[in-house]
Design an enzyme around this catalytic site. Structure first.
Site, PDB file in Angstrom:
ATOM      1  N   CYS A  89      46.347   4.579  15.812  1.00 19.11           N
ATOM      2  CA  CYS A  89      46.046   5.300  17.059  1.00 19.11           C
ATOM      3  C   CYS A  89      47.289   6.080  17.465  1.00 19.11           C
ATOM      4  O   CYS A  89      48.139   6.361  16.606  1.00 19.11           O
ATOM      5  CB  CYS A  89      45.560   4.340  18.147  1.00 19.11           C
ATOM      6  SG  CYS A  89      46.747   3.077  18.646  1.00 19.11           S
ATOM      7  N   ASN A 129      49.962   2.776  19.232  1.00 17.09           N
ATOM      8  CA  ASN A 129      49.975   1.466  18.538  1.00 17.09           C
ATOM      9  C   ASN A 129      50.196   0.303  19.514  1.00 17.09           C
ATOM     10  O   ASN A 129      50.809  -0.704  19.178  1.00 17.09           O
ATOM     11  CB  ASN A 129      51.013   1.433  17.408  1.00 17.09           C
ATOM     12  CG  ASN A 129      50.878   0.245  16.449  1.00 17.09           C
ATOM     13  OD1 ASN A 129      51.854  -0.197  15.869  1.00 17.09           O
ATOM     14  ND2 ASN A 129      49.684  -0.278  16.270  1.00 17.09           N
ATOM     15  N   CYS A 145      47.397  -0.082  22.218  1.00 20.69           N
ATOM     16  CA  CYS A 145      46.081  -0.384  22.807  1.00 20.69           C
ATOM     17  C   CYS A 145      45.004  -0.567  21.741  1.00 20.69           C
ATOM     18  O   CYS A 145      44.536  -1.672  21.494  1.00 20.69           O
ATOM     19  CB  CYS A 145      45.650   0.714  23.784  1.00 20.69           C
ATOM     20  SG  CYS A 145      46.723   0.845  25.233  1.00 20.69           S
ATOM     21  N   ARG A 146      44.591   0.530  21.091  1.00 23.30           N
ATOM     22  CA  ARG A 146      43.431   0.472  20.196  1.00 23.30           C
ATOM     23  C   ARG A 146      43.744  -0.117  18.825  1.00 23.30           C
ATOM     24  O   ARG A 146      43.039  -1.025  18.353  1.00 23.30           O
ATOM     25  CB  ARG A 146      42.828   1.880  20.022  1.00 23.30           C
ATOM     26  CG  ARG A 146      42.193   2.430  21.291  1.00 23.30           C
ATOM     27  CD  ARG A 146      41.943   3.923  21.210  1.00 23.30           C
ATOM     28  NE  ARG A 146      43.191   4.681  21.199  1.00 23.30           N
ATOM     29  CZ  ARG A 146      43.289   5.986  21.083  1.00 23.30           C
ATOM     30  NH1 ARG A 146      42.187   6.716  20.940  1.00 23.30           N
ATOM     31  NH2 ARG A 146      44.449   6.593  21.107  1.00 23.30           N
ATOM     32  N   SER A 147      44.787   0.393  18.159  1.00 25.62           N
ATOM     33  CA  SER A 147      44.981  -0.037  16.760  1.00 25.62           C
ATOM     34  C   SER A 147      45.432  -1.493  16.604  1.00 25.62           C
ATOM     35  O   SER A 147      45.021  -2.145  15.635  1.00 25.62           O
ATOM     36  CB  SER A 147      45.888   0.932  15.988  1.00 25.62           C
ATOM     37  OG  SER A 147      47.166   1.028  16.547  1.00 25.62           O
ATOM     38  N   ASP A 167      40.671   6.532  24.322  1.00 21.51           N
ATOM     39  CA  ASP A 167      41.966   5.937  24.651  1.00 21.51           C
ATOM     40  C   ASP A 167      41.831   5.213  25.993  1.00 21.51           C
ATOM     41  O   ASP A 167      41.581   5.851  27.014  1.00 21.51           O
ATOM     42  CB  ASP A 167      43.005   7.063  24.743  1.00 21.51           C
ATOM     43  CG  ASP A 167      44.400   6.530  24.950  1.00 21.51           C
ATOM     44  OD1 ASP A 167      44.534   5.336  25.281  1.00 21.51           O
ATOM     45  OD2 ASP A 167      45.343   7.307  24.778  1.00 21.51           O
TER      46      ASP A 167
HETATM   47  P1  4NP Z   1      46.817   3.741  22.030  1.00 20.75           P
HETATM   48  O1  4NP Z   1      46.943   4.091  23.598  1.00 20.75           O
HETATM   49  O2  4NP Z   1      47.010   5.040  21.295  1.00 20.75           O
HETATM   50  O3  4NP Z   1      45.424   3.222  21.916  1.00 20.75           O
HETATM   51  O4  4NP Z   1      47.888   2.723  21.735  1.00 20.75           O
HETATM   52  C1  4NP Z   1      48.054   4.736  24.146  1.00 20.75           C
HETATM   53  C2  4NP Z   1      49.145   4.007  24.492  1.00 20.75           C
HETATM   54  C3  4NP Z   1      50.239   4.631  25.067  1.00 20.75           C
HETATM   55  C4  4NP Z   1      50.206   5.984  25.292  1.00 20.75           C
HETATM   56  C5  4NP Z   1      49.100   6.727  24.936  1.00 20.75           C
HETATM   57  C6  4NP Z   1      48.021   6.090  24.347  1.00 20.75           C
HETATM   58  N1  4NP Z   1      51.302   6.614  25.929  1.00 20.75           N
HETATM   59  O5  4NP Z   1      51.194   7.834  26.208  1.00 20.75           O
HETATM   60  O6  4NP Z   1      52.340   5.979  26.177  1.00 20.75           O
END
Ligand code: 4NP
Length: 144
Positions: free
Chosen positions: A3, A6, A8-10, A116
């Site tokens: 993602c 790294n 939340c989703r992955s 997201d």
């Molecule tokens: P992820 O979510 O891609 O599912 O881990 C996010 C986590 C942090 C951020 C964006 C998306 N950020 O902008 O810090």
């Protein structure tokens, strides 16, 4: 499992697919960005995983890199933006062929995205969990 951050989703996808596969598989997750390298998953991802019996609290964020194309046979990305960012690092057609939108396992060729949940509420994380669980069921069955 890839993602953006790294956190939340992955990491959730990593925990879910590991729970459905034997230890004979190398499974990891990464973010296309490096903002959260070394960080634990978001506490909301840890909580939704725990609710479903999975412990992802020990995972650590890392950035996707070109050597991942050599280590892994399948690279599942969460959304179109992750897809473009991973493809930018590909060296040849064989690398590109490994990269798949994870929800295409459930809805072939529809190019649906795992949203997201970072800026959303807890419902977002449960929704993401359910999407990933369904996709990982199919991925695991195809590998076994
Ligand atoms: P992820 O979510 O891609 O599912 O881990 C996010 C986590 C942090 C951020 C964006 C998306 N950020 O902008 O810090």
């Amino acid at each position: 499992m890839v993602c953006l951050g790294n956190i939340c989703r992955s990491p959730l996808a990593e925990g879910i697919i590991k729970s459905k596969l034997s230890n004979n598989f190398i499974v990891d997750s990464a973010g296309t960005a490096n903002y959260h390298s070394g960080s634990a998953p978001d506490k909301r991802s840890i909580a939704v995983a725990r609710k479903h019996g999975l412990d992802i609290s020990n995972l650590k964020g890392r950035q996707f890199n070109v050597l991942d194309f050599d280590t892994f046979d399948f690279i599942y990305v969460m959304d179109e933006s992750n897809f473009q960012n991973v493809i930018k690092l590909a060296r040849h057609e064989d690398d590109i062929a490994k990269v798949k939108l994870i929800l295409n396992e459930v809805h072939p060729n529809k190019n649906h995205e795992v949203p997201d949940p970072y800026y959303g509420g807890d419902y977002g994380f449960e929704n993401v969990y359910q999407m990933l669980d369904e996709a990982c069921d199919i991925i695991a069955k195809n590998l076994l």
